[in-house]
Design a protein around this motif. Structure first.
Motif, PDB file in Angstrom:
ATOM      1  N   GLU A  15       0.824  -1.366  -0.039  1.00 31.71           N
ATOM      2  CA  GLU A  15      -0.012   0.079  -0.004  1.00 31.71           C
ATOM      3  C   GLU A  15       0.823   1.257  -0.012  1.00 31.71           C
ATOM      4  O   GLU A  15       0.601   2.401  -0.785  1.00 31.71           O
ATOM      5  N   ARG A  16       1.834   1.269   0.758  1.00 30.18           N
ATOM      6  CA  ARG A  16       2.946   2.642   0.920  1.00 30.18           C
ATOM      7  C   ARG A  16       3.401   2.654  -0.411  1.00 30.18           C
ATOM      8  O   ARG A  16       3.832   3.905  -0.700  1.00 30.18           O
ATOM      9  N   LEU A  17       3.925   1.594  -1.119  1.00 33.47           N
ATOM     10  CA  LEU A  17       4.615   1.718  -2.188  1.00 33.47           C
ATOM     11  C   LEU A  17       3.837   1.995  -3.611  1.00 33.47           C
ATOM     12  O   LEU A  17       4.522   2.404  -4.711  1.00 33.47           O
ATOM     13  N   ALA A  18       2.522   2.076  -3.231  1.00 25.92           N
ATOM     14  CA  ALA A  18       1.841   2.380  -4.545  1.00 25.92           C
ATOM     15  C   ALA A  18       1.872   3.903  -4.800  1.00 25.92           C
ATOM     16  O   ALA A  18       1.234   4.306  -5.705  1.00 25.92           O
ATOM     17  N   ASP A  19       2.274   4.901  -3.650  1.00 19.55           N
ATOM     18  CA  ASP A  19       2.478   5.944  -3.773  1.00 19.55           C
ATOM     19  C   ASP A  19       3.606   6.535  -4.062  1.00 19.55           C
ATOM     20  O   ASP A  19       4.224   7.050  -2.826  1.00 19.55           O
ATOM     21  N   ARG A  20       4.355   6.478  -5.157  1.00 14.08           N
ATOM     22  CA  ARG A  20       5.579   6.917  -5.290  1.00 14.08           C
ATOM     23  C   ARG A  20       5.808   7.718  -6.492  1.00 14.08           C
ATOM     24  O   ARG A  20       6.934   7.941  -7.106  1.00 14.08           O
ATOM     25  N   ASP A  21       4.837   8.498  -7.059  1.00 14.04           N
ATOM     26  CA  ASP A  21       4.587   9.040  -8.371  1.00 14.04           C
ATOM     27  C   ASP A  21       5.973  10.119  -8.191  1.00 14.04           C
ATOM     28  O   ASP A  21       6.709  10.306  -9.164  1.00 14.04           O
ATOM     29  N   VAL A  22       5.815  11.116  -7.218  1.00 11.99           N
ATOM     30  CA  VAL A  22       6.660  12.350  -7.167  1.00 11.99           C
ATOM     31  C   VAL A  22       8.265  11.869  -6.798  1.00 11.99           C
ATOM     32  O   VAL A  22       9.324  12.274  -7.224  1.00 11.99           O
ATOM     33  N   LEU A  23       7.981  10.698  -5.856  1.00 10.12           N
ATOM     34  CA  LEU A  23       9.492  10.094  -5.428  1.00 10.12           C
ATOM     35  C   LEU A  23      10.222   9.695  -6.602  1.00 10.12           C
ATOM     36  O   LEU A  23      11.364  10.072  -7.049  1.00 10.12           O
ATOM     37  N   ARG A  24       9.406   9.067  -7.583  1.00 12.15           N
ATOM     38  CA  ARG A  24      10.149   8.605  -8.779  1.00 12.15           C
ATOM     39  C   ARG A  24      10.517   9.623  -9.794  1.00 12.15           C
ATOM     40  O   ARG A  24      11.620   9.567 -10.525  1.00 12.15           O
ATOM     41  N   SER A  25       9.969  10.567  -9.933  1.00 12.22           N
ATOM     42  CA  SER A  25       9.944  11.750 -10.828  1.00 12.22           C
ATOM     43  C   SER A  25      11.103  12.466 -10.624  1.00 12.22           C
ATOM     44  O   SER A  25      12.239  12.443 -11.349  1.00 12.22           O
ATOM     45  N   LEU A  26      11.538  12.708  -9.314  1.00 18.56           N
ATOM     46  CA  LEU A  26      12.552  13.372  -8.915  1.00 18.56           C
ATOM     47  C   LEU A  26      13.745  12.431  -8.865  1.00 18.56           C
ATOM     48  O   LEU A  26      14.788  12.747  -9.305  1.00 18.56           O
ATOM     49  N   ALA A  27      13.779  11.219  -8.380  1.00 19.13           N
ATOM     50  CA  ALA A  27      14.916  10.293  -8.308  1.00 19.13           C
ATOM     51  C   ALA A  27      15.177   9.980  -9.519  1.00 19.13           C
ATOM     52  O   ALA A  27      16.532   9.567  -9.776  1.00 19.13           O
ATOM     53  N   ALA A  28      14.609  10.015 -10.617  1.00 17.33           N
ATOM     54  CA  ALA A  28      14.997   9.455 -11.806  1.00 17.33           C
ATOM     55  C   ALA A  28      15.749  10.603 -12.770  1.00 17.33           C
ATOM     56  O   ALA A  28      16.393  10.221 -13.775  1.00 17.33           O
ATOM     57  N   GLU A  29      15.926  12.024 -12.094  1.00 15.24           N
ATOM     58  CA  GLU A  29      16.735  12.892 -12.602  1.00 15.24           C
ATOM     59  C   GLU A  29      18.164  12.653 -12.222  1.00 15.24           C
ATOM     60  O   GLU A  29      18.643  12.564 -11.139  1.00 15.24           O
ATOM     61  N   PRO A  30      18.992  12.688 -13.372  1.00 12.85           N
ATOM     62  CA  PRO A  30      20.448  12.142 -13.110  1.00 12.85           C
ATOM     63  C   PRO A  30      21.178  13.374 -12.206  1.00 12.85           C
ATOM     64  O   PRO A  30      22.281  13.106 -11.559  1.00 12.85           O
ATOM     65  N   LEU A  31      20.699  14.478 -12.317  1.00 17.03           N
ATOM     66  CA  LEU A  31      21.211  15.652 -11.571  1.00 17.03           C
ATOM     67  C   LEU A  31      21.183  15.450 -10.246  1.00 17.03           C
ATOM     68  O   LEU A  31      21.779  15.893  -9.312  1.00 17.03           O
ATOM     69  N   ILE A  32      20.107  14.475  -9.413  1.00 18.70           N
ATOM     70  CA  ILE A  32      19.969  14.255  -8.171  1.00 18.70           C
ATOM     71  C   ILE A  32      21.534  13.535  -7.798  1.00 18.70           C
ATOM     72  O   ILE A  32      21.841  13.655  -6.701  1.00 18.70           O
ATOM     73  N   GLY A  33      22.026  12.826  -8.623  1.00 24.20           N
ATOM     74  CA  GLY A  33      23.410  12.127  -8.321  1.00 24.20           C
ATOM     75  C   GLY A  33      24.470  13.075  -7.932  1.00 24.20           C
ATOM     76  O   GLY A  33      25.559  12.663  -7.320  1.00 24.20           O
ATOM     77  N   LEU A  34      24.406  14.381  -8.280  1.00 31.02           N
ATOM     78  CA  LEU A  34      25.657  15.192  -7.820  1.00 31.02           C
ATOM     79  C   LEU A  34      25.339  15.386  -6.530  1.00 31.02           C
ATOM     80  O   LEU A  34      26.435  15.884  -5.948  1.00 31.02           O
ATOM     81  N   GLY A  35      24.593  15.099  -5.768  1.00 31.37           N
ATOM     82  CA  GLY A  35      24.535  15.576  -4.360  1.00 31.37           C
ATOM     83  C   GLY A  35      24.865  14.267  -3.445  1.00 31.37           C
ATOM     84  O   GLY A  35      24.862  14.223  -2.266  1.00 31.37           O
ATOM     85  N   ALA A  36      25.397  13.329  -4.054  1.00 29.84           N
ATOM     86  CA  ALA A  36      25.460  11.781  -3.367  1.00 29.84           C
ATOM     87  C   ALA A  36      26.723  12.088  -2.183  1.00 29.84           C
ATOM     88  O   ALA A  36      26.695  11.793  -1.184  1.00 29.84           O
ATOM     89  N   GLY A  37      27.814  12.880  -2.777  1.00 29.30           N
ATOM     90  CA  GLY A  37      29.033  13.112  -1.661  1.00 29.30           C
ATOM     91  C   GLY A  37      28.165  13.856  -0.414  1.00 29.30           C
ATOM     92  O   GLY A  37      28.670  13.737   0.639  1.00 29.30           O
ATOM     93  N   ARG A  38      27.484  15.114  -0.872  1.00 33.91           N
ATOM     94  CA  ARG A  38      26.976  15.700   0.069  1.00 33.91           C
ATOM     95  C   ARG A  38      26.081  14.909   1.270  1.00 33.91           C
ATOM     96  O   ARG A  38      26.318  15.072   2.534  1.00 33.91           O
ATOM     97  N   ALA A  39      25.170  14.185   0.834  1.00 34.63           N
ATOM     98  CA  ALA A  39      24.486  13.073   1.553  1.00 34.63           C
ATOM     99  C   ALA A  39      25.259  12.268   2.491  1.00 34.63           C
ATOM    100  O   ALA A  39      25.045  12.115   3.783  1.00 34.63           O
ATOM    101  N   LEU A  40      26.324  11.703   1.967  1.00 30.11           N
ATOM    102  CA  LEU A  40      27.296  10.850   2.754  1.00 30.11           C
ATOM    103  C   LEU A  40      27.840  11.533   3.675  1.00 30.11           C
ATOM    104  O   LEU A  40      27.904  10.995   4.965  1.00 30.11           O
ATOM    105  N   LEU A  41      28.493  12.704   3.435  1.00 33.08           N
ATOM    106  CA  LEU A  41      29.093  13.433   4.296  1.00 33.08           C
ATOM    107  C   LEU A  41      27.979  14.149   5.620  1.00 33.08           C
ATOM    108  O   LEU A  41      28.597  14.152   7.018  1.00 33.08           O
TER     109      LEU A  41
END
Length: 286
Positions: A15-41
């Protein structure tokens, strides 16, 4: 130590995973990967997270393993089927059970919430300051936060333990960041990730990775990690980020986003392989 994590029942998870349209939309953008080091630190800036990583991972030999492991898990929860998510989450929780020490546990809901919070905060930072949607999608940030809470939930941090909405989340981030203290353990792990001795062949890419990580980090953490930040590096990072923004707006969406099923299969394979290797190393240590 925290109580046993509260895992969503299979029907609740579906039920919870049926509601992921916006999560998926933003996560699919390659630019989000630029922040990987930021999140880790940001994760490592929490002393208990840093201690757990330092004492229970082979970061010196495999400096990018945690970074890619976290991103792969996020990818599976975002795009995988409920069965795929449930299977991988159960394996990760099993590994987390062995991650415990003085004052920390891998199954601590507070630490799970913080790790997920750094991913959410970073994605929203990239969305607002690099993707720069303008007036494009009002309400996206609030809805993205609401849907993203499932990532910590599948690991055992119940919804009622997480900030209820975006405003509460922003307040939680501000309060937590103000209380963080970067420890020597955090700096040691960060140095292994940012300046890995065994990956010198990737030196040009790692130089860009370090520059963008420093540029995107909140200023207090950048200073506490001791990352170089000169006027020249500031100008270089601004140019890189402006270029990334321009390319993002020029490239059609259909060309920006790789096929999601293939990404999930690759991520599942990497997570399975990583968890299997960790179990083998733990058995070898007795």
């Amino acid at each position: 130590m925290p109580a046993t994590p509260q895992i969503p029942a299979p029907e609740r998870l579906a039920e919870r995973l049926a509601d992921r349209d916006v999560l998926r939309s933003l996560a699919a953008e390659p630019l989000i990967g630029l922040g990987a080091g930021r999140a880790l630190l940001m994760q490592l800036a929490h002393p208990r997270v840093a201690r757990g990583v330092a004492e229970h991972s082979d970061f010196a030999d495999r400096p990018l393993a945690r970074l890619f492991g976290t991103l792969d898990f996020l990818l599976i929860v975002t795009f995988g089927t409920p069965e795929e998510v449930g299977r991988i989450a159960a394996k990760v929780r099993g590994i987390h059970t062995a991650v415990r020490g003085d004052g920390y546990s891998g199954n601590d809901p507070d630490l799970q919430m913080w790790v997920n919070a750094t991913l959410i905060d970073t994605a929203l930072h990239i969305y607002e300051h690099v993707m720069r949607p303008g007036d494009g999608e009002p309400g996206l940030a609030a809805e993205y936060y609401r849907q993203s809470r499932v990532v910590a939930e599948v690991l055992g941090c119940p919804l009622e333990s997480q900030p209820a909405d975006l405003a509460e989340f922003r307040a939680y981030m501000a309060e937590t960041l103000a209380a963080l203290e970067v420890t020597d353990a955090a700096r040691e792990v960060a140095a292994a990730v940012l300046w890995p001795r065994k990956l010198r062949v990737l030196a040009p890419g790692l130089a860009v990775f370090r520059l963008l990580t420093a540029a995107l980090l909140p200023e207090p953490l950048r200073a506490e990690f001791g990352l170089p930040w000169t006027p020249g590096r500031r100008r270089a990072s601004a140019l890189l980020l402006r270029t990334a923004t321009g390319l993002h707006h020029l490239t059609p969406r259909v060309l920006r986003r790789p096929p999601q099923p293939i990404l999930v299969k690759l991520a599942s394979h990497r997570v399975d392989r990583t968890l299997s290797a960790r179990r083998s190393r733990r058995r070898a240590r007795g």
